[in-house]
Design a protein around this motif. Structure first.
Motif, PDB file in Angstrom:
ATOM      1  N   ASP A 265      -3.808   4.564   1.204  1.00 45.39           N
ATOM      2  CA  ASP A 265      -5.263   4.694   1.243  1.00 45.39           C
ATOM      3  C   ASP A 265      -5.953   3.507   1.896  1.00 45.39           C
ATOM      4  OD1 ASP A 265      -4.865   2.801  -0.706  1.00 45.39           O
ATOM      5  OD2 ASP A 265      -6.141   3.755  -2.216  1.00 45.39           O
ATOM      6  N   GLY A 266      -5.188   2.524   2.366  1.00 45.58           N
ATOM      7  CA  GLY A 266      -5.775   1.361   3.022  1.00 45.58           C
ATOM      8  C   GLY A 266      -6.152   0.244   2.064  1.00 45.58           C
ATOM      9  N   LYS A 267      -5.952   0.449   0.765  1.00 43.52           N
ATOM     10  CA  LYS A 267      -6.269  -0.575  -0.232  1.00 43.52           C
ATOM     11  C   LYS A 267      -5.013  -0.905  -1.021  1.00 43.52           C
ATOM     12  CE  LYS A 267     -10.238   1.882  -1.433  1.00 43.52           C
ATOM     13  NZ  LYS A 267     -11.094   2.350  -2.502  1.00 43.52           N
ATOM     14  N   ARG A 268      -4.910  -2.156  -1.408  1.00 43.12           N
ATOM     15  CA  ARG A 268      -3.807  -2.595  -2.270  1.00 43.12           C
ATOM     16  C   ARG A 268      -4.401  -2.891  -3.635  1.00 43.12           C
ATOM     17  NH1 ARG A 268      -0.464  -6.759   1.596  1.00 43.12           N
ATOM     18  NH2 ARG A 268      -0.106  -5.292   3.270  1.00 43.12           N
ATOM     19  N   ASP A 269      -4.251  -1.953  -4.527  1.00 42.77           N
ATOM     20  CA  ASP A 269      -4.864  -2.105  -5.843  1.00 42.77           C
ATOM     21  C   ASP A 269      -3.963  -1.494  -6.910  1.00 42.77           C
ATOM     22  OD1 ASP A 269      -5.221   0.545  -5.174  1.00 42.77           O
ATOM     23  OD2 ASP A 269      -7.407   0.509  -5.223  1.00 42.77           O
TER      24      ASP A 269
ATOM     25  N   ASP B  83      -1.598   1.573  -6.566  1.00 38.94           N
ATOM     26  CA  ASP B  83      -0.316   1.464  -5.880  1.00 38.94           C
ATOM     27  C   ASP B  83       0.815   1.057  -6.820  1.00 38.94           C
ATOM     28  OD1 ASP B  83      -1.266   2.062  -3.228  1.00 38.94           O
ATOM     29  OD2 ASP B  83      -2.231   0.103  -3.241  1.00 38.94           O
TER      30      ASP B  83
ATOM     31  N   ASP C  33       0.860  -1.185   0.000  1.00 39.17           N
ATOM     32  CA  ASP C  33       0.000   0.000   0.000  1.00 39.17           C
ATOM     33  C   ASP C  33       0.894   1.232   0.000  1.00 39.17           C
ATOM     34  OD1 ASP C  33      -2.120   1.732   0.126  1.00 39.17           O
ATOM     35  OD2 ASP C  33      -2.502   1.420   2.261  1.00 39.17           O
TER      36      ASP C  33
END
Length: 179
Positions: free
Chosen positions: A106-110, A113, A102
């Motif tokens: 932002d708290g998301k791994r997408d 990143d 991350d």
């Protein structure tokens, strides 16, 4: 044989003879034949038979990130993608599993990143016997982002040998010798 020993031995033999078929039935019966195909991974009536594909594994550097796509400059590949080295391939990652840190917090791994210059490993499936068309996007199954290439920490290539500048010969005793 004495009758005192004969009765328990006969009883033990009867119990053993009755226990063996029950144990075989509990384990599914005959394992020697190929009668139970569905249990052992074979095709059954509900199995959807389809063509098996081949794994395409590519390592490279991200050259562009789009909406649902990643362009990768291929550095190396497995047997099925050897001809792609040095080319830039576009991968459709809209349904792919993305493994990345991350980076943006932002708290998301997408896909947000993944950055240009990151080293990636991309896994996909291609049809058996098919060649990859580099002009069309290849559907990716998984993208592993390894981050940017680590910086060279050696300080510009100079190495410290630990030499203090003393050019005197020390010999075995550790004291400078006289010429």
């Amino acid at each position: 044989m004495d009758s005192k020993l004969k009765r328990p031995l006969v009883a033990l033999g009867v119990v053993a003879a009755l226990a063996l078929p029950a144990g075989a039935a509990a384990h599914g019966g005959d394992h020697g034949g190929k009668a139970n195909h569905a249990f052992h991974g074979g095709k059954s009536a509900g199995h959807k038979g389809g063509k098996h594909g081949r794994a395409l594994i590519v390592k490279g550097t991200v050259s562009a990130v789009g909406t649902g796509t990643v362009d990768v400059l291929v550095k190396s590949a497995n047997h099925h993608g050897r001809a792609l080295r040095g080319q830039t391939l576009t991968f459709d990652v809209s349904n792919a599993r993305i493994v990345v840190r991350d980076v943006n917090g932002d708290g998301k791994r997408d896909l947000t990143d993944v950055a240009v210059g990151d080293r990636v490993l991309v896994q996909s499936r291609i049809a058996k016997g098919a060649t990859v068309d580099s002009s069309q996007p290849v559907v990716a199954k998984q993208v592993v982002d390894k981050g940017a290439k680590p910086a060279d920490t050696s300080g510009g290539g100079s190495t410290d040998t630990g030499d203090t500048g003393d050019s005197g010969d020390t010999g075995d005793s550790g004291t400078p010798s006289t010429p």
